[in-house]
Design a protein around this motif. Structure first.
Motif, PDB file in Angstrom:
ATOM      1  N   SER A 136       0.842  -1.211   0.073  1.00 47.43           N
ATOM      2  CA  SER A 136      -0.004   0.093   0.078  1.00 47.43           C
ATOM      3  C   SER A 136       0.870   1.088  -0.111  1.00 47.43           C
ATOM      4  O   SER A 136       1.903   1.409   0.856  1.00 47.43           O
ATOM      5  N   VAL A 137       0.799   2.044  -0.962  1.00 39.69           N
ATOM      6  CA  VAL A 137       1.522   3.351  -1.105  1.00 39.69           C
ATOM      7  C   VAL A 137       0.294   4.642  -1.337  1.00 39.69           C
ATOM      8  O   VAL A 137      -0.532   4.380  -2.082  1.00 39.69           O
ATOM      9  N   ALA A 138       0.601   5.635  -0.343  1.00 40.04           N
ATOM     10  CA  ALA A 138      -0.452   6.964  -0.338  1.00 40.04           C
ATOM     11  C   ALA A 138       0.195   8.062  -0.220  1.00 40.04           C
ATOM     12  O   ALA A 138       1.104   8.193   0.649  1.00 40.04           O
ATOM     13  N   ALA A 139      -0.418   9.103  -0.869  1.00 37.01           N
ATOM     14  CA  ALA A 139      -0.052  10.505  -0.326  1.00 37.01           C
ATOM     15  C   ALA A 139      -1.295  11.267   0.045  1.00 37.01           C
ATOM     16  O   ALA A 139      -2.376  10.747  -0.463  1.00 37.01           O
ATOM     17  N   PHE A 140      -1.144  12.110   1.173  1.00 35.67           N
ATOM     18  CA  PHE A 140      -2.456  12.795   1.460  1.00 35.67           C
ATOM     19  C   PHE A 140      -2.156  14.236   1.905  1.00 35.67           C
ATOM     20  O   PHE A 140      -0.845  14.790   2.138  1.00 35.67           O
ATOM     21  N   HIS A 141      -3.175  14.884   1.843  1.00 30.31           N
ATOM     22  CA  HIS A 141      -3.206  16.400   2.321  1.00 30.31           C
ATOM     23  C   HIS A 141      -4.497  16.734   3.150  1.00 30.31           C
ATOM     24  O   HIS A 141      -5.463  16.296   2.710  1.00 30.31           O
ATOM     25  N   TYR A 142      -4.127  17.034   4.570  1.00 28.10           N
ATOM     26  CA  TYR A 142      -5.166  17.332   5.287  1.00 28.10           C
ATOM     27  C   TYR A 142      -5.271  19.090   5.537  1.00 28.10           C
ATOM     28  O   TYR A 142      -4.342  19.423   5.890  1.00 28.10           O
ATOM     29  N   ASP A 143      -6.594  19.528   5.408  1.00 26.53           N
ATOM     30  CA  ASP A 143      -6.722  21.136   5.407  1.00 26.53           C
ATOM     31  C   ASP A 143      -7.778  21.146   6.598  1.00 26.53           C
ATOM     32  O   ASP A 143      -8.779  21.154   6.643  1.00 26.53           O
ATOM     33  N   TYR A 144      -7.084  21.744   7.770  1.00 22.80           N
ATOM     34  CA  TYR A 144      -7.853  21.910   8.934  1.00 22.80           C
ATOM     35  C   TYR A 144      -8.424  23.463   9.170  1.00 22.80           C
ATOM     36  O   TYR A 144      -7.719  24.424   8.660  1.00 22.80           O
ATOM     37  N   SER A 145      -9.541  23.413   9.738  1.00 15.94           N
ATOM     38  CA  SER A 145      -9.947  24.731  10.089  1.00 15.94           C
ATOM     39  C   SER A 145     -10.636  24.737  11.469  1.00 15.94           C
ATOM     40  O   SER A 145     -11.114  23.636  11.867  1.00 15.94           O
ATOM     41  N   ASN A 146     -10.349  25.849  12.412  1.00 15.98           N
ATOM     42  CA  ASN A 146     -10.828  25.736  13.838  1.00 15.98           C
ATOM     43  C   ASN A 146     -10.134  24.631  14.478  1.00 15.98           C
ATOM     44  O   ASN A 146     -10.881  23.891  15.526  1.00 15.98           O
ATOM     45  N   ILE A 147      -8.931  24.342  14.238  1.00  9.22           N
ATOM     46  CA  ILE A 147      -8.433  23.176  14.997  1.00  9.22           C
ATOM     47  C   ILE A 147      -8.260  23.283  16.348  1.00  9.22           C
ATOM     48  O   ILE A 147      -7.913  24.205  16.897  1.00  9.22           O
ATOM     49  N   GLN A 148      -8.379  22.167  17.127  1.00 12.19           N
ATOM     50  CA  GLN A 148      -8.468  22.303  18.478  1.00 12.19           C
ATOM     51  C   GLN A 148      -7.033  21.906  19.297  1.00 12.19           C
ATOM     52  O   GLN A 148      -6.448  21.088  18.728  1.00 12.19           O
ATOM     53  N   PHE A 149      -6.777  22.829  20.161  1.00 11.32           N
ATOM     54  CA  PHE A 149      -5.357  22.488  20.701  1.00 11.32           C
ATOM     55  C   PHE A 149      -5.381  23.146  22.081  1.00 11.32           C
ATOM     56  O   PHE A 149      -5.968  23.604  22.702  1.00 11.32           O
ATOM     57  N   GLN A 150      -4.234  22.879  22.751  1.00 14.13           N
ATOM     58  CA  GLN A 150      -4.292  23.020  24.317  1.00 14.13           C
ATOM     59  C   GLN A 150      -3.205  24.020  24.665  1.00 14.13           C
ATOM     60  O   GLN A 150      -2.126  23.735  23.821  1.00 14.13           O
ATOM     61  N   ALA A 151      -3.596  25.089  25.201  1.00 15.70           N
ATOM     62  CA  ALA A 151      -2.450  26.038  25.340  1.00 15.70           C
ATOM     63  C   ALA A 151      -2.554  26.773  26.872  1.00 15.70           C
ATOM     64  O   ALA A 151      -3.660  26.399  27.501  1.00 15.70           O
ATOM     65  N   PHE A 152      -1.598  27.572  27.400  1.00 15.83           N
ATOM     66  CA  PHE A 152      -1.805  28.070  28.652  1.00 15.83           C
ATOM     67  C   PHE A 152      -2.553  29.447  28.472  1.00 15.83           C
ATOM     68  O   PHE A 152      -2.423  30.145  27.408  1.00 15.83           O
ATOM     69  N   ASN A 153      -3.360  29.703  29.395  1.00 13.75           N
ATOM     70  CA  ASN A 153      -4.409  30.813  29.307  1.00 13.75           C
ATOM     71  C   ASN A 153      -3.732  31.768  30.355  1.00 13.75           C
ATOM     72  O   ASN A 153      -3.910  31.896  31.630  1.00 13.75           O
ATOM     73  N   PRO A 154      -3.226  33.069  29.579  1.00 14.58           N
ATOM     74  CA  PRO A 154      -2.668  33.926  30.580  1.00 14.58           C
ATOM     75  C   PRO A 154      -3.803  34.707  31.292  1.00 14.58           C
ATOM     76  O   PRO A 154      -3.614  35.487  32.503  1.00 14.58           O
ATOM     77  N   HIS A 155      -5.049  34.511  30.901  1.00 15.54           N
ATOM     78  CA  HIS A 155      -6.602  35.280  31.636  1.00 15.54           C
ATOM     79  C   HIS A 155      -6.702  34.231  32.770  1.00 15.54           C
ATOM     80  O   HIS A 155      -7.813  34.675  33.293  1.00 15.54           O
ATOM     81  N   ALA A 156      -6.139  33.146  32.860  1.00 19.35           N
ATOM     82  CA  ALA A 156      -6.714  32.129  33.891  1.00 19.35           C
ATOM     83  C   ALA A 156      -5.539  31.624  34.548  1.00 19.35           C
ATOM     84  O   ALA A 156      -5.509  30.363  34.972  1.00 19.35           O
ATOM     85  N   GLY A 157      -4.650  32.545  35.172  1.00 21.26           N
ATOM     86  CA  GLY A 157      -3.702  32.173  35.929  1.00 21.26           C
ATOM     87  C   GLY A 157      -2.549  31.371  35.322  1.00 21.26           C
ATOM     88  O   GLY A 157      -1.796  30.493  35.934  1.00 21.26           O
ATOM     89  N   GLY A 158      -2.482  31.139  33.997  1.00 23.76           N
ATOM     90  CA  GLY A 158      -1.776  30.554  33.329  1.00 23.76           C
ATOM     91  C   GLY A 158      -1.925  28.977  33.363  1.00 23.76           C
ATOM     92  O   GLY A 158      -0.873  28.349  32.632  1.00 23.76           O
ATOM     93  N   LEU A 159      -2.946  28.575  33.354  1.00 29.51           N
ATOM     94  CA  LEU A 159      -3.466  27.371  33.410  1.00 29.51           C
ATOM     95  C   LEU A 159      -3.595  26.819  31.801  1.00 29.51           C
ATOM     96  O   LEU A 159      -4.219  27.615  31.248  1.00 29.51           O
ATOM     97  N   PRO A 160      -3.487  25.607  31.768  1.00 33.54           N
ATOM     98  CA  PRO A 160      -3.693  24.997  30.323  1.00 33.54           C
ATOM     99  C   PRO A 160      -5.484  24.820  30.081  1.00 33.54           C
ATOM    100  O   PRO A 160      -6.130  24.496  31.030  1.00 33.54           O
ATOM    101  N   GLN A 161      -5.881  25.445  29.060  1.00 37.12           N
ATOM    102  CA  GLN A 161      -7.119  24.850  28.376  1.00 37.12           C
ATOM    103  C   GLN A 161      -7.111  24.882  26.853  1.00 37.12           C
ATOM    104  O   GLN A 161      -6.153  25.071  26.420  1.00 37.12           O
ATOM    105  N   VAL A 162      -8.195  24.229  26.401  1.00 33.91           N
ATOM    106  CA  VAL A 162      -8.631  23.864  25.161  1.00 33.91           C
ATOM    107  C   VAL A 162      -8.901  24.976  24.347  1.00 33.91           C
ATOM    108  O   VAL A 162      -9.986  25.704  24.777  1.00 33.91           O
ATOM    109  N   PHE A 163      -8.460  25.485  23.245  1.00 32.33           N
ATOM    110  CA  PHE A 163      -8.906  26.521  22.442  1.00 32.33           C
ATOM    111  C   PHE A 163      -8.915  26.229  20.735  1.00 32.33           C
ATOM    112  O   PHE A 163      -8.315  25.178  20.523  1.00 32.33           O
ATOM    113  N   ASN A 164      -9.272  27.070  20.156  1.00 37.00           N
ATOM    114  CA  ASN A 164      -9.415  26.974  18.427  1.00 37.00           C
ATOM    115  C   ASN A 164      -8.157  27.797  17.848  1.00 37.00           C
ATOM    116  O   ASN A 164      -8.224  29.008  18.237  1.00 37.00           O
TER     117      ASN A 164
END
Length: 230
Positions: free
Chosen positions: A192-220
């Protein structure tokens, strides 16, 4: 299927090598899912299948710091229904593929700390198509190309910051997926051989929230792209 999971995690939270503060995280999750399929008979150049998927989940995981009687307790209840179907139509060595899925999902979220409570409810709906073409090079091999849309529903992510409950609403993540490749299979040999391309919008990721004490939250995030081959 039905599944019930009980968990209990303990972690150090004072960020030192001393056992000053600990957090206990007891959790409970109950999940029920059911899928029904109706498939066309074998033979003929038209093949199809229809399906219906149901999902129900109720999960809670508390955060208790230093065995305090006041602790954070988020709860998320999810109910989802998704009818779907696909048609394969063959013209000699060429097969055309067309599919469609409708996604309906409702989420009920609550975050409790002592007398404080925040509740959220939201419904997510989306239609995801799939189109493709396949050419039989030999009875044991083919080349193909497909395009499809993917959907990951939104969510709520809550934390405690400076004595206040902060609940972040996250939008659904969507992706357009393109793939082309070659497949071979005969006896014990496969390739099996394949090539692919994924194009995301509003991708969900986790980052530190500077407005919430620097705690991690999920954002877009706005968008993301992935190119690859395998």
């Amino acid at each position: 299927s039905y599944q019930k999971t009980l968990s209990y995690l303990v972690t150090d939270v004072d960020r030192t090598n001393l056992a000053l503060n600990r957090a206990d995280l007891p959790g409970t999750q109950e999940t029920y899912s059911q899928e029904l399929n109706l498939v066309s008979p074998d033979g003929g150049r038209l093949k199809w299948f229809l399906g219906l998927f149901y999902y129900n989940d109720d999960s809670t995981i508390a955060t208790i710091v230093n065995r305090s009687p006041i602790f954070n307790s988020p709860r998320l209840k999810t109910e989802a229904v998704a009818p779907f179907g696909e048609v394969n139509l063959s013209f000699g060595d060429i097969t055309l593929i067309g599919g469609l899925r409708y996604n309906y999902e409702r989420k009920d979220y609550s975050l409790t700390r002592g007398p404080l409570i925040e509740t959220r409810r939201k419904t997510f709906e989306n239609v995801t198509p799939r189109l493709g073409v396949r050419f039989a090079v030999t009875p044991a091999s083919n080349i193909y190309a497909t395009w499809s849309r993917g959907f990951k529903s939104g969510l709520f992510d809550g934390i405690l910051s400076n004595g206040a409950l902060v609940v972040n609403a996250v939008n659904p993540e969507k992706v357009s997926a393109f793939e082309a490749g070659y497949k071979y299979g005969r006896g014990r040999t496969s390739l099996s051989v394949a090539a692919f391309h994924y194009d995301y919008s509003n991708i969900q990721f986790q980052a530190f929230n500077p407005h919430a004490g620097g705690l991690p939250q999920v954002f877009n995030a706005a968008a993301a792209e992935i190119y690859g081959a395998a």
